[in-house]
Write an enzyme that holds these catalytic residues in place. Structure first.
Site: not given
Length: 512
Positions: A137, A274
């Site tokens: 922070k 596929h």
């Protein structure tokens, strides 16, 4: 920002002695606690204990040691704010410029097969995340490091006058990712312990396994992430023995192949193209299974992915080598097979514990624009005892075996889906069509004369009798489908008219 004081407290001690020694040589005062302090002291590095700094001993079996104003004020003070500086001076608190912290090994703890709940809870870090978050922070003034790979960068920038604003911001972002992932893993563990499969907040975390060359298409970027506790039997834990790096489409196709081949106890081989099976075969040996999978569709298998549920032997490897394949995955490759297949430099060989598939997460995640769909994985096994024969004719023993084989395949074919089989191999697959009769036409056309006497599996019910009519015209002898249509009776009557045996499973397997 120059670094004068550092607080070091790590669970993963990779490179920590070297870092501390280099910091000390640069005149940095080091504060530490517990096992880290002991390791640094044994290495002859000057170190100040946290209790010496705070004037307060560790208490509650070490649960409280760094949760103290002298630590957190030193981390959170805004250096160019006059009031903050005045308060620090009044209380004789010095600032801390660098925090090197990684957290209690919660992930490693819950990965142990014999871990107790109490042991897991005790490995939830409190002070570590608090320090990391405080430093992150206040990254405008405080540098935070949670990953040993960043130590070298910090030292290099210190030698150039101080850690840059950009680096401190990047390290802060990484620190928050670190604590977020840690908390997500704890939340996931506790949610599972209280049997909460769909909590009001869905928090998950994944770890990057590798960057991919591109995504589904070359203009799309992509990466592959794995679950922190990815189970054996998944692609995330597969060992690549040979070949070039996996692509996005490779991974998708390989996962489909792995899902299907794990359905079978007998030797089985699955060829995928596929994300749909183009050939599935089962036999007494893995070579026989491969021959059947190849014969199912010798055109589509070219350039595909092949999964086997037995170790690849020399004879099977020689057959596999004859065509171009992208990937071969199996539980293992014997020495002769590996030597043969490694002659193809780009062929990817993956060692996967196929028999362990299904021990991983039972949830499937699918993103949509602005949201996430979560569902249970479709691992519903079919029990013949739960099936209902709805026609006048009951399947023969051979037909039952073929119906169950086809059912294991069709559940993994994109909907609408039809799979035809005979002699433990697919002879036709119809995938991803907008209507069911269209899928049936494709499968039957692919099968040709081989459809005569074969069986047909459908992933969902027949909305009308047209699929049965097509099947009868092609010589199909038995059908397995979920049933449940308001027009089921029409299909049943059509099957009876042609002497086709039809079985209802009561379970559908849509796959989109």
């Amino acid at each position: 920002m120059p670094i004068r004081r550092a607080l070091i407290s790590v669970s993963d001690k990779t490179g920590i002695v070297e870092l501390a020694r280099d910091l000390s040589r640069r005149g940095v005062e080091i504060i530490s606690t517990g096992g880290t302090k002991r390791a640094l002291g044994e290495a002859g590095i000057p170190v100040i204990g946290v209790s010496e700094l705070t004037g307060f001993p560790e208490i509650l079996d070490g649960r409280v040691k760094t949760l103290h104003p002298r630590i957190h004020a030193g981390l959170l003070a805004i250096r160019d704010r006059e009031e903050h500086q005045r308060q620090l001076e009044e209380r004789k608190i010095d600032t801390i410029d660098l925090v090197v912290v990684n957290l209690y090994p919660f992930q490693q703890t819950i990965a142990k097969p014999d871990v107790t709940f109490a042991e897991a809870i005790e490995n939830i870090d409190i002070g570590g995340p608090s320090m990391v978050r405080a430093a992150a922070k206040n990254h405008r003034f405080t540098t935070v490091a949670v990953d040993p790979v960043d130590y070298e960068t910090i030292l290099a920038e210190m030698d150039q006058g101080g850690v840059t604003d950009e680096t401190r911001q990047q390290l802060a972002a990484k620190a928050f990712r670190h604590t977020a992932a840690y908390d997500a893993l704890i939340a996931s563990y506790l949610s599972a312990e209280v049997n909460e499969p769909y909590p009001e907040k869905w928090t998950v975390t994944y770890e990057k396994k590798q960057d991919l060359r591109y995504g589904e298409n070359p203009h799309q970027s992509a990466a592959f992430y794995q679950q922190p506790l990815a189970a054996a039997g998944s692609l995330a834990t597969a060992k690549q023995l040979h070949g070039k790096a996996l692509s996005y489409n490779n991974i998708n196709d390989a996962n489909t192949a792995l899902e299907i081949v794990s359905e079978f106890d007998r030797p089985a081989v699955v060829a995928v193209k596929h994300m749909n099976p183009c050939g599935v075969g089962s036999g007494e040996t893995i070579l026989e299974a491969y021959e059947k999978a190849y014969e199912a569709d010798p055109v589509s298998i070219f350039g595909g992915i092949v999964a086997l549920n037995r170790t690849v032997d020399e004879a099977t490897a020689r057959r596999l080598k004859e065509i171009f394949l992208e990937i071969i995955l199996a539980p293992g490759f014997d020495a002769a097979a590996l030597e043969i297949l490694q002659e193809k430099k780009n062929l990817r060989l993956l060692k996967v514990e196929v028999s362990a598939f299904g021990n991983a997460s039972s949830r499937r995640l699918q993103t949509v624009e602005g949201g996430l769909l979560v569902q249970e994985a479709d691992r519903k096994a079919l029990d013949r005892a739960d099936c209902e024969v709805v026609t006048n004719r009951t399947p023969s023993a051979v037909e039952w075996e073929q119906l169950l084989f086809a059912w294991r395949v069709v559940k993994h074919v994109k909907s609408n889906a039809i799979a035809l089989s005979r002699d433990f191999r697919t002879i036709g697959v119809g995938a991803g069509q907008m209507n069911r009769v269209g899928a049936a036409r494709i499968a039957l056309e692919q099968a040709g004369e081989a459809a005569h006497g074969a069986v047909l599996a459908s992933d969902a019910f027949f909305p009308m009798k047209d699929t049965v009519e097509l099947a009868a015209a092609a010589g199909i002898k038995a059908i397995i489908q979920p049933g449940g249509s308001i027009r089921d009776q029409e299909s049943i009557e059509e099957a009876n008219r042609h002497g086709i045996a039809m079985v209802f499973t009561g379970v559908r397997h849509f796959k989109h």
